[in-house]
Design a protein around this motif. Structure first.
Motif, mmCIF file in Angstrom:
data_model
loop_
_atom_site.group_PDB
_atom_site.id
_atom_site.type_symbol
_atom_site.label_atom_id
_atom_site.label_comp_id
_atom_site.label_asym_id
_atom_site.label_seq_id
_atom_site.Cartn_x
_atom_site.Cartn_y
_atom_site.Cartn_z
ATOM 1 N N PHE A 1 12.382 -8.864 17.566
ATOM 2 C CA PHE A 1 12.561 -7.410 17.495
ATOM 3 C C PHE A 1 12.264 -6.751 18.839
ATOM 4 C CE2 PHE A 1 11.466 -8.522 13.067
ATOM 5 C CZ PHE A 1 12.674 -8.166 12.461
ATOM 6 N N GLY A 2 12.695 -7.429 19.933
ATOM 7 C CA GLY A 2 12.558 -6.894 21.276
ATOM 8 C C GLY A 2 11.216 -7.116 21.939
ATOM 9 N N GLN A 3 10.281 -7.751 21.249
ATOM 10 C CA GLN A 3 8.958 -7.999 21.810
ATOM 11 C C GLN A 3 8.774 -9.485 22.054
ATOM 12 O OE1 GLN A 3 5.758 -6.618 19.356
ATOM 13 N NE2 GLN A 3 4.167 -6.990 20.893
ATOM 14 N N PHE A 4 8.074 -9.804 23.172
ATOM 15 C CA PHE A 4 7.870 -11.214 23.517
ATOM 16 C C PHE A 4 7.112 -11.917 22.401
ATOM 17 C CE2 PHE A 4 5.054 -14.470 25.237
ATOM 18 C CZ PHE A 4 5.983 -15.344 25.794
ATOM 19 N N ASP A 5 7.612 -13.131 22.048
ATOM 20 C CA ASP A 5 6.973 -13.890 20.992
ATOM 21 C C ASP A 5 6.481 -15.252 21.491
ATOM 22 O OD1 ASP A 5 6.418 -14.221 18.016
ATOM 23 O OD2 ASP A 5 7.647 -16.001 18.446
ATOM 24 N N ARG A 6 7.318 -16.007 22.197
ATOM 25 C CA ARG A 6 6.929 -17.348 22.620
ATOM 26 C C ARG A 6 7.904 -17.838 23.686
ATOM 27 N NH1 ARG A 6 9.628 -17.648 17.845
ATOM 28 N NH2 ARG A 6 11.336 -19.189 17.634
ATOM 29 N N ILE A 7 7.549 -19.021 24.242
ATOM 30 C CA ILE A 7 8.363 -19.677 25.265
ATOM 31 C C ILE A 7 8.911 -20.967 24.677
ATOM 32 C CG2 ILE A 7 8.394 -20.763 27.550
ATOM 33 C CD1 ILE A 7 8.151 -17.809 27.744
ATOM 34 N N GLY B 1 7.067 -8.841 33.906
ATOM 35 C CA GLY B 1 5.961 -8.408 34.753
ATOM 36 C C GLY B 1 6.341 -7.257 35.649
ATOM 37 N N THR B 2 7.545 -7.288 36.200
ATOM 38 C CA THR B 2 8.077 -6.213 37.030
ATOM 39 C C THR B 2 9.524 -5.935 36.607
ATOM 40 O OG1 THR B 2 8.789 -7.812 38.709
ATOM 41 C CG2 THR B 2 6.640 -6.807 39.018
ATOM 42 N N ARG B 3 10.034 -4.824 37.106
ATOM 43 C CA ARG B 3 11.413 -4.486 36.747
ATOM 44 C C ARG B 3 12.401 -5.444 37.382
ATOM 45 N NH1 ARG B 3 13.211 1.672 37.299
ATOM 46 N NH2 ARG B 3 11.709 1.711 35.575
ATOM 47 N N ASP B 4 12.203 -5.821 38.637
ATOM 48 C CA ASP B 4 13.109 -6.738 39.346
ATOM 49 C C ASP B 4 12.260 -7.592 40.280
ATOM 50 O OD1 ASP B 4 15.090 -8.102 40.626
ATOM 51 O OD2 ASP B 4 16.275 -6.346 41.182
ATOM 52 N N GLY B 5 11.939 -8.819 39.842
ATOM 53 C CA GLY B 5 11.079 -9.689 40.644
ATOM 54 C C GLY B 5 11.681 -10.066 41.977
ATOM 55 N N LYS C 1 -0.028 -14.089 47.607
ATOM 56 C CA LYS C 1 -1.047 -13.229 47.002
ATOM 57 C C LYS C 1 -0.450 -11.909 46.545
ATOM 58 C CE LYS C 1 -4.886 -15.176 49.667
ATOM 59 N NZ LYS C 1 -5.957 -14.903 50.671
ATOM 60 N N SER C 2 0.471 -11.360 47.316
ATOM 61 C CA SER C 2 1.114 -10.112 46.915
ATOM 62 C C SER C 2 1.949 -10.293 45.653
ATOM 63 C CB SER C 2 1.985 -9.588 48.061
ATOM 64 O OG SER C 2 1.208 -9.337 49.214
ATOM 65 N N LEU C 3 2.684 -11.405 45.555
ATOM 66 C CA LEU C 3 3.498 -11.654 44.365
ATOM 67 C C LEU C 3 2.628 -11.839 43.126
ATOM 68 C CD1 LEU C 3 6.175 -14.078 45.846
ATOM 69 C CD2 LEU C 3 6.402 -11.636 45.398
ATOM 70 N N GLU C 4 1.492 -12.485 43.290
ATOM 71 C CA GLU C 4 0.589 -12.627 42.151
ATOM 72 C C GLU C 4 -0.003 -11.284 41.744
ATOM 73 O OE1 GLU C 4 -2.268 -15.476 43.382
ATOM 74 O OE2 GLU C 4 -0.869 -17.186 43.317
ATOM 75 N N ALA C 5 -0.310 -10.433 42.714
ATOM 76 C CA ALA C 5 -0.844 -9.109 42.374
ATOM 77 C C ALA C 5 0.201 -8.243 41.687
ATOM 78 C CB ALA C 5 -1.354 -8.428 43.646
ATOM 79 N N TYR C 6 1.475 -8.391 42.049
ATOM 80 C CA TYR C 6 2.548 -7.617 41.427
ATOM 81 C C TYR C 6 3.040 -8.230 40.118
ATOM 82 C CZ TYR C 6 2.831 -5.211 45.919
ATOM 83 O OH TYR C 6 2.543 -4.490 47.045
ATOM 84 N N ARG C 7 2.521 -9.391 39.732
ATOM 85 C CA ARG C 7 2.870 -10.050 38.470
ATOM 86 C C ARG C 7 4.379 -10.309 38.384
ATOM 87 N NH1 ARG C 7 -0.714 -9.885 34.349
ATOM 88 N NH2 ARG C 7 0.998 -9.719 32.833
ATOM 89 N N THR C 8 4.895 -10.981 39.417
ATOM 90 C CA THR C 8 6.323 -11.280 39.445
ATOM 91 C C THR C 8 6.656 -12.629 38.818
ATOM 92 O OG1 THR C 8 6.097 -12.257 41.647
ATOM 93 C CG2 THR C 8 6.631 -9.905 41.535
#
Length: 356
Positions: free
Chosen positions: A64-70, A130-134, A175-182
């Protein structure tokens, strides 16, 4: 069709597929459309619930549009759409980003730096949500990181020591990519090229040529030093060795002279006259042994007796009668038969001693 023929009916279909159709309920009393609709709906549900994830992919399941699993690689099942849907993300594909950006260095020089970044998505959930466009975040973060590091460095460092800048830029970018959650991981970051703008390229080439000449001269000087220094050290060692030998010899000779003088003093105290005469005779013998002698006869003639300077005992030779040394007539000369002094004339020198 067999079940549409008179007398055939829909329940008497032969074969495996026909038996499957015969087992389905008869919706609408012999009306085939509803039965076929049910068949198509069942097939759609089967294929919609089955998902095959490739080895290089990861499946993100949304309920229903929400993350469930991988979903991991392999066959997987899910609830039919619109309850659940799957977004596949390539987790092993190496993506590449290249760009060239002008940067102002710390010593106020403008240089164009080429950037090459290789990365991949290791976290499918963060990559999607995590971001709009990694990918765009990575591009902006890479440009910002390179501008910061190059801006803090000098032009010589950017041109000649880009390996260290590349390593520092890769760590800072990660480190920047990890902080931005990409969900992205940088596998490689290189600065393959750095050059000045075209407007100042001639002057920059002159500077590079001067630097190369400087390095060449430094290398030549080091090579010359590597050649000369060992020779100088060897010569110094030889001089020190000769000096040490001379020192040892002089000390030994001085010690021997001192001991001899001490013994001579003791002898002189015991017999002064005899010792004094013996010393005088030894001194005269030593002087005469090292010089040629001219023995005078009468007042008008001289007898010249050549002597070997290297021998204390004169070699027996026939005397030569010379005319008067005071006369105007030229002197009669004879060659010295001593092989150690070839071509010596009979003329007396400053070292000759006249005995009358």
């Amino acid at each position: 069709m067999a079940w549409n023929k008179p007398g055939g009916g829909g329940r008497n279909v032969g074969g495996g597929f026909g038996q499957f159709l015969n087992k389905l309920p008869d919706f609408g009393g012999g009306g085939g459309p509803l039965r076929w609709a049910a068949i198509l709906l069942g097939l759609w549900l089967v294929f919609n619930c089955f998902v095959l994830v490739a080895e290089q992919q990861r499946g993100v399941v949304l309920r229903f549009g929400q993350f469930d699993r991988i979903m991991q690689p392999g066959p997987n099942f899910k609830m039919p759409w619109p309850i659940e849907r799957v977004i596949k993300v390539n987790a092993t594909q190496i993506k590449n980003y290249e760009d060239r950006v002008p940067v102002l260095t710390s010593d106020e020089n403008i240089v164009e730096v080429a950037i090459n970044v290789q990365y991949k998505a290791v976290d499918a959930k963060l990559y999607l949500f995590g971001t709009r466009d990694g990918d765009e975040v990575l591009r902006q973060a890479a440009l910002s990181t390179v501008r910061e590091l190059v801006g803090r460095s000098k032009l010589d460092t950017v041109l000649g020591a880009r390996e260290q800048l590349s390593v520092a830029a890769r760590d800072r970018l990660q480190k920047s990519l990890e902080a931005y959650r990409t969900g992205l991981t940088v596998t490689e970051l290189n600065l393959p090229d750095a050059r000045p703008p075209q407007q100042v390229k001639p002057a920059f080439d002159d500077v590079n040529s001067a630097q190369q000449d400087q390095q060449r001269l430094i290398s030549e000087a080091r090579a010359y030093a590597a050649k000369i220094v060992p020779e100088a050290r060897g010569q110094a060692a030889r001089v020190r060795t000769v000096a040490e030998g001379y020192k040892t010899a002089e000390i030994a000779r001085a010690t021997g002279d001192a001991e001899r003088f001490s013994l001579l003093v003791a002898q002189y105290k015991g017999a002064p006259e005899v010792t004094r005469k013996r010393l005088w005779l030894e001194t005269v013998q030593d002087v005469l042994a090292k010089n040629r002698k001219v023995v005078g006869g009468d007042g008008r003639q001289l007898i010249y007796v050549p002597m070997d300077a290297s021998s204390a005992t004169p070699a027996p030779q026939a005397p030569v009668v010379l005319p008067d040394m005071t006369g105007s007539a030229p002197q009669a000369t004879t060659q010295d038969n001593n092989p150690a002094r070839p071509g010596r004339s009979g003329r007396s020198t400053g070292r000759d001693e006249v005995v009358r």
